[in-house]
Motif scaffolding. Structure first.
Motif, PDB file in Angstrom:
ATOM      1  N   ASN A  80       0.832  -1.212   0.000  1.00  0.00           N
ATOM      2  CA  ASN A  80       0.000   0.000   0.000  1.00  0.00           C
ATOM      3  C   ASN A  80       0.865   1.259   0.000  1.00  0.00           C
ATOM      4  N   PHE A  81       1.963   1.221   0.756  1.00  0.00           N
ATOM      5  CA  PHE A  81       2.903   2.350   0.776  1.00  0.00           C
ATOM      6  C   PHE A  81       3.472   2.571  -0.622  1.00  0.00           C
ATOM      7  N   LYS A  82       3.910   1.512  -1.253  1.00  0.00           N
ATOM      8  CA  LYS A  82       4.491   1.606  -2.594  1.00  0.00           C
ATOM      9  C   LYS A  82       3.484   2.163  -3.591  1.00  0.00           C
ATOM     10  N   ALA A  83       2.236   1.695  -3.504  1.00  0.00           N
ATOM     11  CA  ALA A  83       1.203   2.167  -4.427  1.00  0.00           C
ATOM     12  C   ALA A  83       0.961   3.663  -4.251  1.00  0.00           C
ATOM     13  N   LEU A  84       0.903   4.129  -3.000  1.00  0.00           N
ATOM     14  CA  LEU A  84       0.694   5.549  -2.735  1.00  0.00           C
ATOM     15  C   LEU A  84       1.886   6.367  -3.222  1.00  0.00           C
ATOM     16  N   ALA A  85       3.103   5.910  -2.906  1.00  0.00           N
ATOM     17  CA  ALA A  85       4.304   6.640  -3.325  1.00  0.00           C
ATOM     18  C   ALA A  85       4.414   6.688  -4.844  1.00  0.00           C
ATOM     19  N   VAL A 214      -6.466  20.960  11.048  1.00  0.00           N
ATOM     20  CA  VAL A 214      -6.229  22.097  10.147  1.00  0.00           C
ATOM     21  C   VAL A 214      -6.898  21.801   8.808  1.00  0.00           C
ATOM     22  N   PRO A 215      -8.081  22.400   8.545  1.00  0.00           N
ATOM     23  CA  PRO A 215      -8.831  22.074   7.320  1.00  0.00           C
ATOM     24  C   PRO A 215      -8.021  22.199   6.041  1.00  0.00           C
ATOM     25  N   ARG A 216      -7.159  23.225   5.944  1.00  0.00           N
ATOM     26  CA  ARG A 216      -6.381  23.410   4.717  1.00  0.00           C
ATOM     27  C   ARG A 216      -5.396  22.259   4.492  1.00  0.00           C
ATOM     28  N   LEU A 217      -4.949  21.655   5.585  1.00  0.00           N
ATOM     29  CA  LEU A 217      -4.069  20.493   5.469  1.00  0.00           C
ATOM     30  C   LEU A 217      -4.875  19.232   5.189  1.00  0.00           C
ATOM     31  N   ARG A 218      -5.949  19.074   5.950  1.00  0.00           N
ATOM     32  CA  ARG A 218      -6.761  17.860   5.835  1.00  0.00           C
ATOM     33  C   ARG A 218      -7.267  17.659   4.412  1.00  0.00           C
ATOM     34  N   SER A 219      -7.658  18.754   3.747  1.00  0.00           N
ATOM     35  CA  SER A 219      -8.239  18.643   2.408  1.00  0.00           C
ATOM     36  C   SER A 219      -7.205  18.299   1.341  1.00  0.00           C
ATOM     37  N   ARG A 220      -5.917  18.423   1.672  1.00  0.00           N
ATOM     38  CA  ARG A 220      -4.868  18.169   0.683  1.00  0.00           C
ATOM     39  C   ARG A 220      -4.187  16.812   0.859  1.00  0.00           C
ATOM     40  N   ILE A 221      -4.673  16.008   1.800  1.00  0.00           N
ATOM     41  CA  ILE A 221      -4.085  14.689   2.025  1.00  0.00           C
ATOM     42  C   ILE A 221      -4.663  13.696   1.016  1.00  0.00           C
ATOM     43  N   ARG A 222      -3.789  13.052   0.270  1.00  0.00           N
ATOM     44  CA  ARG A 222      -4.206  12.065  -0.732  1.00  0.00           C
ATOM     45  C   ARG A 222      -4.752  10.813  -0.030  1.00  0.00           C
ATOM     46  N   LYS A 223      -5.866  10.329  -0.524  1.00  0.00           N
ATOM     47  CA  LYS A 223      -6.453   9.106  -0.001  1.00  0.00           C
ATOM     48  C   LYS A 223      -6.093   7.944  -0.922  1.00  0.00           C
TER      49      LYS A 223
END
Length: 297
Positions: A80-85, A214-223
């Motif tokens: 999963n780490f590899k796929a995200l990276a 921090v909404p500005r951070l939370r919204s930029r996190i890749r799922k």
């Protein structure tokens, strides 16, 4: 049975990089011959072994268990780490929400996985955040990882990253990111957007709690966010197969998994301890007596 190159290197305590230097070839060539992915690998394998023997290395198999602690086992967490990276580092991929996150408690193998990924991917770089570092110090570490320079000022750091990322996208993996103050995280969000620099934040589970506030951070996190799960007996068995070339029994794998309490670092440390026991007794298998001694320590 004829000894393969991978076994030859392991029996002589040679890493693939060291073997490549001794042979005067690229490490990638040694890797492909060991994995049988090289064209006509049988001939190349025999050639490499003969050349290494001429340099004083032996094809006799020593007694005891040798452990290659640098191996990577593709557990679900690692995959999963590899796929995200890979997704973040994709040169043609979207830069929307291009901050990834991998979390888990200590000893789950996050650092080992991060360094392994960087070693395998030239467009990825590793930065360890040192608690107490200023924003400029962190930026200088990132510039060093990306452009191999350490600008003095904040502005010069930003200019360096903008220029470096103008034509080629790099992925920066920041380890122990759970220790980052919120103002550092906010700065990284700005760098991510201004310089088109994807980031992968790696740390303990408090990292997600911090960014969620921090909404500005939370919204930029890749799922999806990658969660490093505890290692189980199947992971232990896979590690021993890759690290020592041994298929340990199910009961032994279960015992080692319990002793390590799911921690990858503990699995590695336990394997080193067992390797020393095996050499002391000239035994090339994991015995119940070794396990009993390990668990009693």
């Amino acid at each position: 049975m004829k000894m393969g190159l991978a076994t030859f290197l392991k029996s002589n305590g040679l890493s693939m990089q060291e073997a490549a230097r001794a042979l005067g070839v690229d490490k990638s060539q040694v890797v492909k011959v060991c994995s049988h992915d090289y064209p006509h690998w049988e001939e190349k394998e025999s050639d490499f072994i003969e050349r290494l023997k001429q340099r004083g290395f032996s094809d006799s198999i020593p007694q005891g268990i040798d452990i290659d602690t640098d191996v990577m086992v593709l557990t679900p967490s690692v995959s999963n780490f590899k796929a995200l990276a890979d997704d973040l580092a994709d040169q043609g991929g979207t830069l929307s929400s291009s901050i990834g996150m991998a979390i888990g408690v200590a000893e789950r193998g996050k650092t080992h996985t991060s360094k392994w990924y960087v070693q395998e991917n030239p467009r990825a770089a590793y930065v360890l955040f040192v608690d107490g570092s200023t924003k400029v110090q962190l930026l200088r570490d990132i510039c060093d990882a990306v452009a191999h320079v350490r600008p003095y000022s904040f502005g010069h750091c930003i200019t360096t990253l903008e220029e470096s990322c103008k034509y080629t996208r790099s992925l920066i993996i920041i380890d122990e990111a759970d220790k980052l103050p919120v103002e550092h995280l906010e700065m990284l969000r700005g760098i991510n957007e201004r310089c088109n620099l994807p980031l992968l934040l790696v740390g303990e589970e408090g990292l997600k709690v911090k960014t969620d506030r921090v909404p500005r951070l939370r919204s930029r996190i890749r799922k999806p966010i990658v969660l490093f799960e505890p290692a189980g007996s199947v992971d232990v068995a896979a590690y021993w197969h890759e690290a020592a070339g041994i298929d340990i029994e199910r009961t032994a794998a279960e015992t080692l998994a319990r002793h390590a309490a799911g921690g990858f670092r503990s699995i590695v440390n336990d394997s080193i301890a067992i390797s020393k026991m095996s050499k002391a007794s000239s035994v090339s298998t994991v015995t119940p007596k070794m396990l009993e001694k390990l668990c009693a320590a």
